[in-house]
Design a protein around this motif. Structure first.
Motif, PDB file in Angstrom:
ATOM      1  N   GLY A 189      71.860  83.838  78.536  1.00 36.62           N
ATOM      2  CA  GLY A 189      73.009  83.568  79.389  1.00 36.62           C
ATOM      3  C   GLY A 189      72.686  83.126  80.794  1.00 36.62           C
ATOM      4  N   ALA A 190      71.402  82.983  81.134  1.00 37.78           N
ATOM      5  CA  ALA A 190      71.004  82.684  82.516  1.00 37.78           C
ATOM      6  C   ALA A 190      70.832  81.189  82.740  1.00 37.78           C
ATOM      7  CB  ALA A 190      69.713  83.406  82.854  1.00 37.78           C
ATOM      8  N   THR A 191      71.472  80.653  83.785  1.00 36.05           N
ATOM      9  CA  THR A 191      71.242  79.276  84.219  1.00 36.05           C
ATOM     10  C   THR A 191      71.115  79.254  85.732  1.00 36.05           C
ATOM     11  OG1 THR A 191      73.640  78.828  84.269  1.00 36.05           O
ATOM     12  CG2 THR A 191      72.423  78.195  82.276  1.00 36.05           C
ATOM     13  N   GLU A 192      70.206  78.406  86.216  1.00 34.41           N
ATOM     14  CA  GLU A 192      69.899  78.341  87.650  1.00 34.41           C
ATOM     15  C   GLU A 192      70.836  77.410  88.405  1.00 34.41           C
ATOM     16  OE1 GLU A 192      65.282  78.739  88.610  1.00 34.41           O
ATOM     17  OE2 GLU A 192      65.705  77.073  87.276  1.00 34.41           O
ATOM     18  N   MET A 193      71.020  77.724  89.689  1.00 29.83           N
ATOM     19  CA  MET A 193      71.690  76.833  90.628  1.00 29.83           C
ATOM     20  C   MET A 193      70.987  76.974  91.978  1.00 29.83           C
ATOM     21  SD  MET A 193      75.775  77.422  89.934  1.00 29.83           S
ATOM     22  CE  MET A 193      76.170  76.178  91.178  1.00 29.83           C
ATOM     23  N   TYR A 227      77.921  87.379  75.595  1.00 25.93           N
ATOM     24  CA  TYR A 227      77.216  86.170  75.188  1.00 25.93           C
ATOM     25  C   TYR A 227      78.169  85.016  74.896  1.00 25.93           C
ATOM     26  CZ  TYR A 227      74.141  82.927  72.842  1.00 25.93           C
ATOM     27  OH  TYR A 227      73.440  81.796  72.498  1.00 25.93           O
ATOM     28  N   HIS A 228      77.829  83.857  75.464  1.00 26.59           N
ATOM     29  CA  HIS A 228      78.525  82.600  75.201  1.00 26.59           C
ATOM     30  C   HIS A 228      77.493  81.594  74.692  1.00 26.59           C
ATOM     31  CE1 HIS A 228      81.158  84.684  78.032  1.00 26.59           C
ATOM     32  NE2 HIS A 228      82.139  83.862  77.702  1.00 26.59           N
ATOM     33  N   GLY A 229      77.802  80.948  73.610  1.00 23.56           N
ATOM     34  CA  GLY A 229      76.858  80.022  73.009  1.00 23.56           C
ATOM     35  C   GLY A 229      76.980  78.587  73.480  1.00 23.56           C
ATOM     36  N   SER A 230      77.864  78.320  74.442  1.00 19.96           N
ATOM     37  CA  SER A 230      78.006  76.964  74.981  1.00 19.96           C
ATOM     38  C   SER A 230      78.153  77.042  76.494  1.00 19.96           C
ATOM     39  CB  SER A 230      79.209  76.248  74.367  1.00 19.96           C
ATOM     40  OG  SER A 230      80.414  76.945  74.649  1.00 19.96           O
ATOM     41  N   TRP A 231      77.808  75.948  77.160  1.00 18.23           N
ATOM     42  CA  TRP A 231      77.765  75.903  78.624  1.00 18.23           C
ATOM     43  C   TRP A 231      78.330  74.576  79.101  1.00 18.23           C
ATOM     44  CZ3 TRP A 231      75.381  72.537  82.037  1.00 18.23           C
ATOM     45  CH2 TRP A 231      75.189  72.969  83.357  1.00 18.23           C
ATOM     46  N   LYS A 232      79.071  74.607  80.210  1.00 12.01           N
ATOM     47  CA  LYS A 232      79.591  73.387  80.826  1.00 12.01           C
ATOM     48  C   LYS A 232      79.222  73.374  82.302  1.00 12.01           C
ATOM     49  CE  LYS A 232      83.721  72.985  77.871  1.00 12.01           C
ATOM     50  NZ  LYS A 232      85.213  72.967  77.873  1.00 12.01           N
ATOM     51  N   PRO A 233      78.842  72.210  82.845  1.00 10.67           N
ATOM     52  CA  PRO A 233      78.592  72.134  84.283  1.00 10.67           C
ATOM     53  C   PRO A 233      79.897  72.233  85.060  1.00 10.67           C
ATOM     54  CG  PRO A 233      78.481  69.955  83.303  1.00 10.67           C
ATOM     55  CD  PRO A 233      78.635  70.922  82.164  1.00 10.67           C
ATOM     56  N   LEU A 234      79.786  72.620  86.305  1.00 16.86           N
ATOM     57  CA  LEU A 234      80.948  72.743  87.181  1.00 16.86           C
ATOM     58  C   LEU A 234      81.189  71.428  87.917  1.00 16.86           C
ATOM     59  CD1 LEU A 234      79.946  76.199  88.651  1.00 16.86           C
ATOM     60  CD2 LEU A 234      81.919  75.792  87.165  1.00 16.86           C
ATOM     61  N   PRO A 235      82.451  71.099  88.208  1.00 14.38           N
ATOM     62  CA  PRO A 235      82.744  69.876  88.968  1.00 14.38           C
ATOM     63  C   PRO A 235      82.513  70.083  90.457  1.00 14.38           C
ATOM     64  CG  PRO A 235      84.775  71.027  88.477  1.00 14.38           C
ATOM     65  CD  PRO A 235      83.687  71.800  87.792  1.00 14.38           C
ATOM     66  N   ASP A 236      82.525  68.998  91.204  1.00 13.75           N
ATOM     67  CA  ASP A 236      82.401  69.070  92.664  1.00 13.75           C
ATOM     68  C   ASP A 236      83.413  70.046  93.248  1.00 13.75           C
ATOM     69  OD1 ASP A 236      80.374  67.217  92.663  1.00 13.75           O
ATOM     70  OD2 ASP A 236      81.634  65.523  93.273  1.00 13.75           O
ATOM     71  N   HIS A 237      82.963  70.774  94.264  1.00 17.35           N
ATOM     72  CA  HIS A 237      83.811  71.655  95.078  1.00 17.35           C
ATOM     73  C   HIS A 237      84.392  72.846  94.308  1.00 17.35           C
ATOM     74  CE1 HIS A 237      83.379  68.569  98.105  1.00 17.35           C
ATOM     75  NE2 HIS A 237      83.897  67.670  97.280  1.00 17.35           N
ATOM     76  N   ALA A 238      83.780  73.174  93.185  1.00 14.37           N
ATOM     77  CA  ALA A 238      84.244  74.335  92.424  1.00 14.37           C
ATOM     78  C   ALA A 238      83.790  75.629  93.088  1.00 14.37           C
ATOM     79  CB  ALA A 238      83.711  74.276  90.998  1.00 14.37           C
ATOM     80  N   TRP A 239      84.566  76.681  92.875  1.00 14.61           N
ATOM     81  CA  TRP A 239      84.174  78.037  93.255  1.00 14.61           C
ATOM     82  C   TRP A 239      83.501  78.676  92.046  1.00 14.61           C
ATOM     83  CZ3 TRP A 239      84.289  80.047  98.044  1.00 14.61           C
ATOM     84  CH2 TRP A 239      85.079  79.406  99.011  1.00 14.61           C
TER      85      TRP A 239
END
Length: 345
Positions: free
Chosen positions: A229-233, A115-127
């Motif tokens: 912990g689930a986030t959609e993409m 479990y992680h209590g914080s989330w960050k978006p990924l930058p362009d062209h990330a793996w």
């Protein structure tokens, strides 16, 4: 001769820049100061001496190439590989509102999660590592869960981030409004075809390679739709009706191994008769019928087939198959099991 030399030099520069770019487009390793009781390996020797070496061979088919390596970086843990490696030290807890940072919890796509209590978006062209299940109605666009630790990699290209509101009626609404604006093809009124038109065709036309959705507003523990912990993409340029994103699995853009080191050895599985996104479409489509039918069982004639129930649990998750690694490539003293396995996601 000068022209050939200049061309060769340019090719080398482009190649070197591509390698540098790929190496720099991964989430940082050991980005947290606190490991919450999870091991931090400063070099290969430390990892080899741990049961986690067996885990890495089973999930990634190879040992990490860069150190330090922190297990707490993972959001998802392969329960089968974890148990086979005889890893201990953390009690598995249910995914309730009482989850604390670093807890090992049950119920993720791979069986376990950290479990992680914080989330960050990924930058362009990330793996990014992802989890996907192929559904026959996912005609365009490839819906995934963001799942660091899954062993299945995708490059997100040019990306855009949207919120996930707490109100279920507003889910994806902001993304849909953005994508349909000035789209040259009017999305279908039929569902779920409409989603494919919007998150596939319209997104591609806008030059968007991926869509990221934030965790659902107000969700506790952090996650979406009650899933910790689930986030959609959405990977817009490949199609979720195929496990591998493309009809020809040999050209899948998905990758496997540590830091996406090689192409995913992927397989497009045949659908079962009952494989579908959900048991039945939302009312009134559950009566009128969805477009297309959610599973083969709901195809007609006769028309009453549309009332039959599909079973999402019969749909196959995407997997890569880490191959046997040459003993010559392993660090001295490597004793981990290296049998070929299928990584289920």
């Amino acid at each position: 001769w000068l022209l050939c030399c200049a061309t060769l030099c340019l090719a080398l520069v482009v190649s070197f820049a591509t390698i540098q770019s790929q190496e720099g487009n991964f989430e940082p390793q050991c980005q947290y100061d606190d490991d919450y009781g999870w091991p931090r390996f400063h070099n290969a020797e430390e990892l080899v001496a741990s049961p986690w070496s067996t885990y890495f061979m089973k999930v990634y088919g190879e040992m990490p190439s860069k150190y330090p390596v922190c297990i707490y970086d993972f959001w998802t843990i392969d329960a089968s590989a974890y148990n086979e490696a005889n890893i201990t030290g953390h009690k598995v807890v249910p995914p309730t509102a009482e989850l604390k940072e670093g807890d090992l919890f049950s119920g993720t796509n791979l069986g376990l999660g950290i479990y992680h209590g914080s989330w960050k978006p990924l930058p362009d062209h990330a793996w990014v590592e992802v989890a996907h299940v192929a559904f026959p109605t996912e005609l365009q666009g490839y819906w995934v869960w963001r799942a660091r630790g899954s062993g299945v990699w995708a490059n997100i290209g040019k990306t855009k981030v949207f919120p996930t509101p707490s109100d279920p009626s507003q889910i994806h609404k902001e993304a849909i409004a953005f994508l349909v604006q000035n789209c040259s093809s009017k999305p279908s009124i039929g569902w779920p075809r409409q989603e494919s038109d919007i998150f596939g065709f319209c997104a591609r036309e806008k030059g968007i390679d991926s869509i990221q959705f934030e965790p659902q507003a107000g969700e506790q523990p952090l996650g979406s739709f009650g899933l910790a912990g689930a986030t959609e993409m959405v990977l817009t340029n490949i199609d979720g009706m195929y496990n591998c994103g493309v009809e020809d699995a040999s050209i899948t853009p998905l990758r496997e191994g540590w830091m996406a080191s090689r192409q995913c050895d992927c397989e497009n599985y045949e659908y079962t008769e009952s494989c579908g996104l959900m048991r039945r479409a939302p009312f009134p489509l559950s009566i009128m019928g969805s477009d297309p039918p959610l599973c083969k069982l709901q195809q007609g004639p006769p028309f009453w087939n549309r009332w039959k129930a599909c079973d999402p649990l019969t749909c196959k998750p995407t997997s890569c198959k880490p191959q046997r690694r040459s003993m010559a490539k392993m660090p001295t003293g490597q004793t981990a099991s290296i049998e070929t396995i299928s990584v289920q996601v």
